[in-house]
Design a protein around this motif. Structure first.
Motif, PDB file in Angstrom:
ATOM      1  N   ARG A 138     -26.353  -0.812  63.255  1.00 55.85           N
ATOM      2  CA  ARG A 138     -27.791  -1.103  63.307  1.00 55.85           C
ATOM      3  C   ARG A 138     -28.340  -0.689  64.667  1.00 55.85           C
ATOM      4  O   ARG A 138     -27.585  -0.496  65.614  1.00 55.85           O
ATOM      5  CB  ARG A 138     -28.037  -2.601  63.105  1.00 55.85           C
ATOM      6  CG  ARG A 138     -27.591  -3.100  61.741  1.00 55.85           C
ATOM      7  CD  ARG A 138     -27.782  -4.581  61.617  1.00 55.85           C
ATOM      8  NE  ARG A 138     -26.674  -5.259  62.309  1.00 55.85           N
ATOM      9  CZ  ARG A 138     -26.484  -6.557  62.297  1.00 55.85           C
ATOM     10  NH1 ARG A 138     -27.317  -7.353  61.684  1.00 55.85           N
ATOM     11  NH2 ARG A 138     -25.461  -7.094  62.935  1.00 55.85           N
ATOM     12  N   THR A 139     -29.643  -0.607  64.761  1.00 57.20           N
ATOM     13  CA  THR A 139     -30.316  -0.335  66.029  1.00 57.20           C
ATOM     14  C   THR A 139     -31.140  -1.546  66.399  1.00 57.20           C
ATOM     15  O   THR A 139     -31.927  -2.043  65.584  1.00 57.20           O
ATOM     16  CB  THR A 139     -31.229   0.903  65.924  1.00 57.20           C
ATOM     17  OG1 THR A 139     -30.420   2.033  65.562  1.00 57.20           O
ATOM     18  CG2 THR A 139     -31.916   1.184  67.246  1.00 57.20           C
ATOM     19  N   ASP A 140     -30.947  -2.038  67.619  1.00 59.46           N
ATOM     20  CA  ASP A 140     -31.707  -3.181  68.114  1.00 59.46           C
ATOM     21  C   ASP A 140     -33.155  -2.740  68.311  1.00 59.46           C
ATOM     22  O   ASP A 140     -33.425  -1.817  69.084  1.00 59.46           O
ATOM     23  CB  ASP A 140     -31.111  -3.670  69.434  1.00 59.46           C
ATOM     24  CG  ASP A 140     -31.740  -4.963  69.915  1.00 59.46           C
ATOM     25  OD1 ASP A 140     -32.983  -5.057  69.949  1.00 59.46           O
ATOM     26  OD2 ASP A 140     -30.972  -5.872  70.281  1.00 59.46           O
ATOM     27  N   PRO A 141     -34.108  -3.375  67.615  1.00 57.00           N
ATOM     28  CA  PRO A 141     -35.507  -2.942  67.723  1.00 57.00           C
ATOM     29  C   PRO A 141     -36.137  -3.226  69.086  1.00 57.00           C
ATOM     30  O   PRO A 141     -37.195  -2.697  69.400  1.00 57.00           O
ATOM     31  CB  PRO A 141     -36.213  -3.731  66.618  1.00 57.00           C
ATOM     32  CG  PRO A 141     -35.363  -4.933  66.392  1.00 57.00           C
ATOM     33  CD  PRO A 141     -33.952  -4.498  66.686  1.00 57.00           C
ATOM     34  N   GLY A 159     -33.277  -0.821  71.752  1.00 55.88           N
ATOM     35  CA  GLY A 159     -32.942   0.512  71.262  1.00 55.88           C
ATOM     36  C   GLY A 159     -31.464   0.807  71.160  1.00 55.88           C
ATOM     37  O   GLY A 159     -31.077   1.883  70.713  1.00 55.88           O
ATOM     38  N   GLY A 160     -30.610  -0.124  71.567  1.00 52.97           N
ATOM     39  CA  GLY A 160     -29.167   0.108  71.513  1.00 52.97           C
ATOM     40  C   GLY A 160     -28.635   0.031  70.097  1.00 52.97           C
ATOM     41  O   GLY A 160     -29.109  -0.744  69.268  1.00 52.97           O
ATOM     42  N   GLU A 196     -18.592  -7.674  68.820  1.00 51.60           N
ATOM     43  CA  GLU A 196     -19.605  -6.618  68.694  1.00 51.60           C
ATOM     44  C   GLU A 196     -19.224  -5.439  69.571  1.00 51.60           C
ATOM     45  O   GLU A 196     -18.654  -5.611  70.646  1.00 51.60           O
ATOM     46  CB  GLU A 196     -20.953  -7.174  69.144  1.00 51.60           C
ATOM     47  CG  GLU A 196     -22.086  -6.182  69.158  1.00 51.60           C
ATOM     48  CD  GLU A 196     -23.375  -6.760  69.729  1.00 51.60           C
ATOM     49  OE1 GLU A 196     -24.322  -5.984  69.914  1.00 51.60           O
ATOM     50  OE2 GLU A 196     -23.439  -7.976  69.999  1.00 51.60           O
ATOM     51  N   VAL A 197     -19.538  -4.232  69.097  1.00 55.45           N
ATOM     52  CA  VAL A 197     -19.532  -3.054  69.956  1.00 55.45           C
ATOM     53  C   VAL A 197     -20.976  -2.602  70.069  1.00 55.45           C
ATOM     54  O   VAL A 197     -21.718  -2.603  69.085  1.00 55.45           O
ATOM     55  CB  VAL A 197     -18.613  -1.920  69.429  1.00 55.45           C
ATOM     56  CG1 VAL A 197     -17.162  -2.278  69.618  1.00 55.45           C
ATOM     57  CG2 VAL A 197     -18.907  -1.568  67.996  1.00 55.45           C
ATOM     58  N   HIS A 198     -21.381  -2.244  71.290  1.00 57.72           N
ATOM     59  CA  HIS A 198     -22.788  -1.953  71.577  1.00 57.72           C
ATOM     60  C   HIS A 198     -22.874  -0.787  72.543  1.00 57.72           C
ATOM     61  O   HIS A 198     -22.172  -0.763  73.537  1.00 57.72           O
ATOM     62  CB  HIS A 198     -23.452  -3.198  72.197  1.00 57.72           C
ATOM     63  CG  HIS A 198     -24.934  -3.223  72.081  1.00 57.72           C
ATOM     64  ND1 HIS A 198     -25.744  -2.399  72.809  1.00 57.72           N
ATOM     65  CD2 HIS A 198     -25.747  -3.987  71.331  1.00 57.72           C
ATOM     66  CE1 HIS A 198     -27.005  -2.658  72.504  1.00 57.72           C
ATOM     67  NE2 HIS A 198     -27.032  -3.619  71.619  1.00 57.72           N
ATOM     68  N   GLU A 199     -23.731   0.173  72.203  1.00 54.85           N
ATOM     69  CA  GLU A 199     -23.944   1.314  73.112  1.00 54.85           C
ATOM     70  C   GLU A 199     -24.803   0.889  74.277  1.00 54.85           C
ATOM     71  O   GLU A 199     -25.700   0.093  74.153  1.00 54.85           O
ATOM     72  CB  GLU A 199     -24.677   2.459  72.392  1.00 54.85           C
ATOM     73  CG  GLU A 199     -23.809   3.192  71.429  1.00 54.85           C
ATOM     74  CD  GLU A 199     -24.534   4.324  70.703  1.00 54.85           C
ATOM     75  OE1 GLU A 199     -23.835   5.111  70.076  1.00 54.85           O
ATOM     76  OE2 GLU A 199     -25.779   4.393  70.730  1.00 54.85           O
ATOM     77  N   VAL A 212     -19.606   0.283  74.528  1.00 55.44           N
ATOM     78  CA  VAL A 212     -18.944   1.538  74.176  1.00 55.44           C
ATOM     79  C   VAL A 212     -19.912   2.684  74.428  1.00 55.44           C
ATOM     80  O   VAL A 212     -21.127   2.495  74.437  1.00 55.44           O
ATOM     81  CB  VAL A 212     -18.474   1.558  72.701  1.00 55.44           C
ATOM     82  CG1 VAL A 212     -17.406   0.490  72.448  1.00 55.44           C
ATOM     83  CG2 VAL A 212     -19.637   1.374  71.737  1.00 55.44           C
ATOM     84  N   GLU A 213     -19.367   3.871  74.627  1.00 52.19           N
ATOM     85  CA  GLU A 213     -20.212   5.057  74.823  1.00 52.19           C
ATOM     86  C   GLU A 213     -20.855   5.496  73.517  1.00 52.19           C
ATOM     87  O   GLU A 213     -21.989   5.949  73.498  1.00 52.19           O
ATOM     88  CB  GLU A 213     -19.385   6.212  75.403  1.00 52.19           C
ATOM     89  CG  GLU A 213     -18.956   5.999  76.836  1.00 52.19           C
ATOM     90  CD  GLU A 213     -20.129   6.025  77.805  1.00 52.19           C
ATOM     91  OE1 GLU A 213     -21.059   6.841  77.623  1.00 52.19           O
ATOM     92  OE2 GLU A 213     -20.118   5.202  78.739  1.00 52.19           O
TER      93      GLU A 213
END
Length: 125
Positions: A101-104, A107-108, A122-125, A80-81
């Motif tokens: 959450r932010t993936d360490p 960074g997404g 999951e939705v992920h930027e 997703v944007e």
């Protein structure tokens, strides 16, 4: 040799709940539907862009192992944007989401939600 993903097979326990979730709430379209006489079940192909879900309805299938996690496919992730907008959109459709959450490592930003049978999505930027 491999080109791209052809489809993802998902087993659900209730066709009405699954179709409502994937079609009415997430926006997939029912692309194909056929009765498989030898198996005694319906096969439904759902599409959202380049993602195709091959949806099977088997009410007596064993529940998915979530904790502790088992080997194999863990979850499906959608790009997703904007995760915050995606969360608001999912929540407006009655779909609960986990905290963002932010993936360490990459960074997404991301979050999880579940289909009616508990499959993690999951939705992920």
């Amino acid at each position: 040799m491999l080109e791209h993903n052809h489809h993802i097979a998902v087993i659900c326990s209730d066709a009405e709940k699954a179709l409502d979730f994937y079609v009415n709430k997430l926006g997939f379209t029912l692309e194909k539907e056929c009765w498989r006489e030898p198996m005694g079940d319906w096969l439904r192909m759902l599409r959202l862009g380049d993602t195709v879900i091959e949806l099977f309805v088997w009410p007596d299938s064993p529940k998915r192992v979530s904790n502790p996690e088992a080997l194999g496919l863990r979850h499906l992730a959608f790009r997703v944007e904007n995760v915050d907008e995606a969360v608001a959109w999912l929540n407006s459709r009655g779909i609960e989401t986990e905290p963002v959450r932010t993936d360490p490592y990459n960074g997404g930003r991301f979050t999880f939600f579940h289909d009616p049978d508990g499959l993690p999505l999951e939705v992920h930027e």
